[in-house]
Design a protein around this motif. Structure first.
Motif: not given
Length: 206
Positions: A87-94
Motif C-alpha cells: 500500500w505504501a508503494s501504491a500511495v507513492v506511485s499513484l
C-alpha cells in the motif's frame, strides 16, 4: 560466464563445408554482464535530453519500488507488514501520477467551490509517467504475491523501468517477463543477413 547473442542459421554444417568455422566467428558476440547498465545509461540520457527535471519523478518511482519490493519479500511471512509495504508503494506511485496529472484540476475545482483564487501549479506531465508508474506498481505487486523474486540489483530494476523505447510507447510489461533478458538475451537476426555476413567473410578469405 558472459552471455552471447546467437544468430540462427538455417543451413547445415555440410552446406557450409570448409567454412563451417565461420558460424562461430560471425554469430557469437560476447556481451558479459553489461546489458542492464548500458540500457539504463542510454535510456536516462534520452529521457533527460527533453527535460532533465522530469528525472526526479522517475528516480523517486524507481527508488520506492526497489525499497518496497525488498521489504514486501522480506515480510512475506508476515502478511500485514507485507501488505503495508504494498500500500505504501501504491500511495507513492499513484500520488506522483495524480500530482502531475490532476493537481491543477483539483485546485481549479477547489477555487470554484470556495471562491478562493489559489494559484495553479502548471505542472507539466512527464513523458511516460503513466507507463513507468504502473510498471513499478506491477513489480511490487508481483513480489508481494510471490510471483517473482525481489530484484537485488538497483541497476537492473532501474533499466526495466526506464527502458526508453518502451517507456514512451508502451505497453506495460511485467517484470517477470523480462527479468532474465536483463542478464542474458538472445538476438535473432534474419537468416538472409546471417548469410550475407558469412559470404562476406568467405570472400575475404579467398
Amino acid at each position: 560466464s558472459g552471455s552471447i547473442f546467437r544468430v540462427p542459421d538455417d543451413r547445415s554444417g555440410d552446406e557450409l563445408g570448409e567454412h563451417g568455422h565461420i558460424r562461430g566467428k560471425v554469430n557469437e558476440i560476447p556481451l558479459g554482464s553489461h546489458i542492464a547498465p548500458v540500457l539504463l545509461l542510454s535510456s536516462l540520457f534520452f529521457y533527460a535530453w527533453g527535460e532533465p527535471r522530469f528525472m526526479v519523478f522517475m528516480v523517486i518511482a524507481i527508488v520506492q519500488g526497489y525499497v518496497f519490493g525488498l521489504l514486501a519479500e522480506k515480510f512475506r511471512d508476515r502478511p500485514k507488514q507485507a501488505k503495508l509495504c504494498l500500500w505504501a508503494s501504491a500511495v507513492v506511485s499513484l500520488g506522483l501520477l495524480c500530482y502531475c496529472k490532476y493537481a491543477d484540476f483539483f485546485i481549479s475545482g477547489f477555487n470554484t467551490l470556495t471562491g478562493l483564487s489559489l494559484p495553479l501549479l502548471h505542472v507539466a506531465l512527464p513523458i511516460g509517467i503513466s507507463f513507468y508508474t504502473f510498471q513499478v506498481l506491477s513489480y511490487v505487486i508481483d513480489v508481494y504475491r510471490g510471483e517473482t523474486a525481489a530484484q537485488r540489483s538497483f541497476i537492473d530494476l532501474a533499466a526495466y523501468v526506464s527502458l526508453f523505447p518502451q517507456l514512451i510507447a508502451g505497453p506495460i510489461v511485467r517484470y517477470s517477463d523480462v527479468a532474465a533478458e536483463l542478464k542474458s538475451r538472445t538476438n535473432h537476426e534474419p537468416s538472409d543477413m546471417c548469410h550475407l555476413r558469412q559470404n562476406s567473410v568467405m570472400l575475404a578469405e579467398i
